[in-house]
Design a protein around this motif. Structure first.
Motif, PDB file in Angstrom:
ATOM      1  N   LEU A 261       0.833  -1.200   0.000  1.00 33.35           N
ATOM      2  CA  LEU A 261       0.000   0.000   0.000  1.00 33.35           C
ATOM      3  C   LEU A 261       0.870   1.254   0.000  1.00 33.35           C
ATOM      4  CD1 LEU A 261      -3.008   0.911   0.205  1.00 33.35           C
ATOM      5  CD2 LEU A 261      -2.670   1.054   2.681  1.00 33.35           C
ATOM      6  N   PHE A 262       1.935   1.225   0.790  1.00 33.04           N
ATOM      7  CA  PHE A 262       2.847   2.365   0.857  1.00 33.04           C
ATOM      8  C   PHE A 262       3.479   2.625  -0.507  1.00 33.04           C
ATOM      9  CE2 PHE A 262       6.911   4.412   1.494  1.00 33.04           C
ATOM     10  CZ  PHE A 262       6.651   5.374   2.449  1.00 33.04           C
ATOM     11  N   ASN A 263       4.043   1.578  -1.125  1.00 31.90           N
ATOM     12  CA  ASN A 263       4.717   1.732  -2.410  1.00 31.90           C
ATOM     13  C   ASN A 263       3.772   2.225  -3.501  1.00 31.90           C
ATOM     14  OD1 ASN A 263       7.721   0.654  -2.592  1.00 31.90           O
ATOM     15  ND2 ASN A 263       6.672  -0.608  -1.075  1.00 31.90           N
ATOM     16  N   VAL A 264       2.552   1.711  -3.506  1.00 26.63           N
ATOM     17  CA  VAL A 264       1.590   2.103  -4.532  1.00 26.63           C
ATOM     18  C   VAL A 264       1.113   3.534  -4.344  1.00 26.63           C
ATOM     19  CG1 VAL A 264      -0.741   1.643  -5.402  1.00 26.63           C
ATOM     20  CG2 VAL A 264       0.841  -0.249  -5.046  1.00 26.63           C
ATOM     21  N   SER A 265       0.956   3.956  -3.095  1.00 29.14           N
ATOM     22  CA  SER A 265       0.347   5.268  -2.827  1.00 29.14           C
ATOM     23  C   SER A 265       1.341   6.415  -2.783  1.00 29.14           C
ATOM     24  CB  SER A 265      -0.432   5.218  -1.506  1.00 29.14           C
ATOM     25  OG  SER A 265       0.431   4.911  -0.424  1.00 29.14           O
ATOM     26  N   VAL A 266       2.650   6.133  -2.859  1.00 31.68           N
ATOM     27  CA  VAL A 266       3.647   7.204  -2.833  1.00 31.68           C
ATOM     28  C   VAL A 266       3.367   8.250  -3.910  1.00 31.68           C
ATOM     29  CG1 VAL A 266       6.048   7.693  -3.464  1.00 31.68           C
ATOM     30  CG2 VAL A 266       5.556   6.028  -1.684  1.00 31.68           C
ATOM     31  N   GLY A 267       2.978   7.801  -5.107  1.00 31.06           N
ATOM     32  CA  GLY A 267       2.714   8.716  -6.206  1.00 31.06           C
ATOM     33  C   GLY A 267       1.578   9.688  -5.919  1.00 31.06           C
ATOM     34  N   LEU A 268       0.639   9.307  -5.061  1.00 31.11           N
ATOM     35  CA  LEU A 268      -0.466  10.209  -4.719  1.00 31.11           C
ATOM     36  C   LEU A 268       0.055  11.474  -4.044  1.00 31.11           C
ATOM     37  CD1 LEU A 268      -3.079   7.663  -3.304  1.00 31.11           C
ATOM     38  CD2 LEU A 268      -3.077   8.765  -5.552  1.00 31.11           C
ATOM     39  N   ILE A 269       1.155  11.337  -3.310  1.00 30.04           N
ATOM     40  CA  ILE A 269       1.710  12.464  -2.580  1.00 30.04           C
ATOM     41  C   ILE A 269       2.783  13.186  -3.375  1.00 30.04           C
ATOM     42  CG2 ILE A 269       3.084  13.087  -0.532  1.00 30.04           C
ATOM     43  CD1 ILE A 269       1.620  10.837   0.969  1.00 30.04           C
ATOM     44  N   GLU A 322      14.463  -0.097   3.228  1.00 33.58           N
ATOM     45  CA  GLU A 322      13.527   0.910   3.732  1.00 33.58           C
ATOM     46  C   GLU A 322      13.194   1.877   2.604  1.00 33.58           C
ATOM     47  OE1 GLU A 322      13.459   3.083   7.832  1.00 33.58           O
ATOM     48  OE2 GLU A 322      14.718   4.273   6.480  1.00 33.58           O
ATOM     49  N   THR A 323      11.910   1.972   2.273  1.00 31.95           N
ATOM     50  CA  THR A 323      11.453   2.936   1.272  1.00 31.95           C
ATOM     51  C   THR A 323      10.999   4.199   1.987  1.00 31.95           C
ATOM     52  OG1 THR A 323      10.712   1.159  -0.184  1.00 31.95           O
ATOM     53  CG2 THR A 323       9.831   3.348  -0.607  1.00 31.95           C
ATOM     54  N   ARG A 324      11.548   5.333   1.556  1.00 29.96           N
ATOM     55  CA  ARG A 324      11.253   6.614   2.208  1.00 29.96           C
ATOM     56  C   ARG A 324      10.574   7.582   1.246  1.00 29.96           C
ATOM     57  NH1 ARG A 324      16.847   8.122   5.492  1.00 29.96           N
ATOM     58  NH2 ARG A 324      16.749   6.397   7.001  1.00 29.96           N
ATOM     59  N   LEU A 325       9.537   8.213   1.727  1.00 27.05           N
ATOM     60  CA  LEU A 325       8.910   9.336   1.034  1.00 27.05           C
ATOM     61  C   LEU A 325       9.244  10.585   1.831  1.00 27.05           C
ATOM     62  CD1 LEU A 325       6.955  10.859  -0.828  1.00 27.05           C
ATOM     63  CD2 LEU A 325       5.096  10.081   0.645  1.00 27.05           C
ATOM     64  N   ILE A 326      10.017  11.494   1.235  1.00 26.10           N
ATOM     65  CA  ILE A 326      10.426  12.723   1.917  1.00 26.10           C
ATOM     66  C   ILE A 326       9.486  13.846   1.496  1.00 26.10           C
ATOM     67  CG2 ILE A 326      12.310  14.349   2.317  1.00 26.10           C
ATOM     68  CD1 ILE A 326      14.253  12.128   1.514  1.00 26.10           C
ATOM     69  N   PHE A 327       8.976  14.597   2.469  1.00 31.65           N
ATOM     70  CA  PHE A 327       8.043  15.679   2.166  1.00 31.65           C
ATOM     71  C   PHE A 327       8.384  16.918   2.976  1.00 31.65           C
ATOM     72  CE2 PHE A 327       6.274  13.201   5.613  1.00 31.65           C
ATOM     73  CZ  PHE A 327       5.792  14.138   6.512  1.00 31.65           C
ATOM     74  N   GLY A 332       3.294  20.084   3.179  1.00 30.25           N
ATOM     75  CA  GLY A 332       2.697  18.797   2.846  1.00 30.25           C
ATOM     76  C   GLY A 332       2.976  18.375   1.420  1.00 30.25           C
ATOM     77  N   ARG A 333       3.967  18.992   0.767  1.00 26.14           N
ATOM     78  CA  ARG A 333       4.286  18.670  -0.610  1.00 26.14           C
ATOM     79  C   ARG A 333       5.444  17.685  -0.683  1.00 26.14           C
ATOM     80  NH1 ARG A 333       4.578  23.900  -3.846  1.00 26.14           N
ATOM     81  NH2 ARG A 333       2.357  23.821  -3.340  1.00 26.14           N
ATOM     82  N   GLY A 334       5.325  16.667  -1.557  1.00 24.36           N
ATOM     83  CA  GLY A 334       6.356  15.654  -1.692  1.00 24.36           C
ATOM     84  C   GLY A 334       7.626  16.201  -2.307  1.00 24.36           C
ATOM     85  N   LEU A 335       8.782  15.743  -1.819  1.00 23.35           N
ATOM     86  CA  LEU A 335      10.078  16.165  -2.337  1.00 23.35           C
ATOM     87  C   LEU A 335      10.817  15.041  -3.047  1.00 23.35           C
ATOM     88  CD1 LEU A 335      11.445  18.233   0.710  1.00 23.35           C
ATOM     89  CD2 LEU A 335      10.299  19.103  -1.338  1.00 23.35           C
ATOM     90  N   ALA A 336      10.863  13.861  -2.430  1.00 22.15           N
ATOM     91  CA  ALA A 336      11.696  12.796  -2.982  1.00 22.15           C
ATOM     92  C   ALA A 336      11.238  11.434  -2.499  1.00 22.15           C
ATOM     93  CB  ALA A 336      13.164  13.017  -2.600  1.00 22.15           C
ATOM     94  N   ASN A 337      11.703  10.426  -3.203  1.00 24.96           N
ATOM     95  CA  ASN A 337      11.427   9.033  -2.888  1.00 24.96           C
ATOM     96  C   ASN A 337      12.768   8.306  -2.894  1.00 24.96           C
ATOM     97  OD1 ASN A 337       9.974   6.733  -2.404  1.00 24.96           O
ATOM     98  ND2 ASN A 337       9.300   6.450  -4.509  1.00 24.96           N
ATOM     99  N   GLU A 338      13.104   7.589  -1.816  1.00 23.07           N
ATOM    100  CA  GLU A 338      14.405   6.929  -1.698  1.00 23.07           C
ATOM    101  C   GLU A 338      14.268   5.476  -1.251  1.00 23.07           C
ATOM    102  OE1 GLU A 338      17.076  10.785  -0.235  1.00 23.07           O
ATOM    103  OE2 GLU A 338      16.643   9.141   1.173  1.00 23.07           O
ATOM    104  N   SER A 339      15.274   4.671  -1.586  1.00 20.07           N
ATOM    105  CA  SER A 339      15.388   3.313  -1.065  1.00 20.07           C
ATOM    106  C   SER A 339      16.691   3.198  -0.291  1.00 20.07           C
ATOM    107  CB  SER A 339      15.376   2.287  -2.203  1.00 20.07           C
ATOM    108  OG  SER A 339      14.137   2.274  -2.853  1.00 20.07           O
TER     109      SER A 339
END
Length: 374
Positions: A261-269, A322-327, A332-339
């Motif tokens: 769910l986390f991996n799929v929904s990252v794009g929403l943010i 660890e998959t990270r969504l940085i905001f 509340g705006r997304g900045l980056a996605n990291e592994s």
């Protein structure tokens, strides 16, 4: 699926998201933009993940831009800073995410002819026959039409590889500062050659097929995205209706529901054209997951400071990742996605724990009326 995902999906599976030579890239672009849209696969790169102490990988601070529907004003995305001299009350992970949800839901919706995104992908490689590492970089840009018909566009510009740290740079210089570097690629018996200099961008476009423009557990249209629930429980149920017990990119790689769910929904943010209310609902949905952690004061590859929401999973080939969504916590705006490699195993066993193996830094995401050019 957007053009960038389409270009990436057209690449042979054994290459993952790694760069290829220029003649091969041109052929791929021509082929990718002329074929029906495939299902997007989860990005299994070596991910967009380098060490958090990878000082050589951080570029000069960039700004994330929201483009207005008229193609006029741009709003710089500035990192949140703490200036209060008084002690700050530490918030729980849930409180941080709920605060981000409220900020995200208040962002302007915007409108325009195209949903426009710009990002920089970075991937870390070990050098074949040498004891140093290099970071390969490429700039990706996409334009997805708001209308149900029209052309979608994508562009990839190789920015060149460079030593990952000061120590790696010294080893590279001792090796003669080669402009072409052979690197190890997981799943390939022979090394791949990276170039240290930037090359021209490759651009392609093709008509939309059945109106499907993005992947969200399944192929979705702009209409699907506009109709997503703004209630977090309903949004979670909508997404999980596509969950089949395995990784989005592999039927043979089991994955629990929360990481999926986390991996799929990252794009929403981070970079999908959903409403601010849906983006806020995605934050609230993540706040209700027991397996999600929050890490404050994280710096992304572009030098921007933010807060990360993260989930760990044991992968088939790389160990614990660890998959990270940085905001940006202030907006509340997304900045980056990291592994990040937490416990490297298998093909990643040569890297140290804590290595950021790959990343996607979003520089722009918003609506524009500016038409792309070939």
């Amino acid at each position: 699926m957007n053009p960038i995902d389409e270009l990436r999906a057209a690449r042979p599976a054994h290459l993952g998201d790694t760069p290829v030579d220029e003649s091969t890239r041109a052929a791929e672009l021509s082929y990718a933009m002329s074929r029906p849209r495939p299902v997007r696969r989860k990005r299994r790169i070596v991910r967009p993940v380098w060490s958090l102490s990878l000082v050589g990988a951080a570029a000069a601070t960039a700004v994330a831009v929201m483009v207005s529907g008229t193609g006029g004003t741009t709003v710089p995305e500035t990192p949140a800073t703490i200036t209060s001299p008084t002690p700050k009350v530490k918030l729980s992970a849930r409180e941080i995410l709920l605060t981000a949800a409220a900020k995200a839901a208040r962002q302007p919706a915007g409108t325009g002819a195209y949903w426009h995104t710009v990002s920089v992908q970075r991937t870390l490689f070990a050098v074949e026959g040498a004891d140093y590492r290099v970071m390969d970089r490429q700039r990706e840009e996409g334009w997805t039409p708001n209308a149900t018909r029209g052309d979608q566009w994508g562009s990839i510009k190789p920015l060149g590889a460079r030593p990952a740290t000061a120590a790696d740079e010294e080893a590279w210089k001792q090796a003669g500062s080669p402009a072409k570097i052979p690197v190890k690629v997981p799943g390939k018996p022979l090394p791949m050659t990276l170039k240290t200099f930037p090359r021209k961008a490759y651009t392609g476009h093709s008509p939309l097929v059945d109106g499907e423009v993005f992947w969200l557990g399944r192929n979705v249209t702009m209409k699907d995205l506009r109709g997503l629930p703004t209630d977090p429980a309903k949004l979670k149920a909508w997404l999980l209706s596509s969950y089949e017990g395995h990784s989005p990119g592999s039927n043979s790689d089991p994955m629990p529901a929360d990481p999926w769910l986390f991996n799929v929904s990252v794009g929403l943010i981070i970079d999908m054209p959903v409403t601010p209310q849906v983006r806020g609902a995605a934050f609230r949905m993540l706040a209700d997951l027991d397996t999600v952690d929050v890490i404050e004061n994280v710096t992304d590859a572009e030098g921007r400071q933010g807060t990360a929401v993260a989930v760990k999973e044991h992968t088939k080939y790389s160990g614990v990742v660890e998959t990270r969504l940085i905001f940006n916590q202030a907006t509340g705006r997304g900045l980056a996605n990291e592994s990040v490699l937490v416990k490297p195993e298998g093909v990643q066993s040569a890297f140290e724990p804590g290595t950021v193996w790959s990343s996607q830094a979003v520089l722009e995401a918003g609506w524009t009326d500016r038409k792309p050019s070939s």
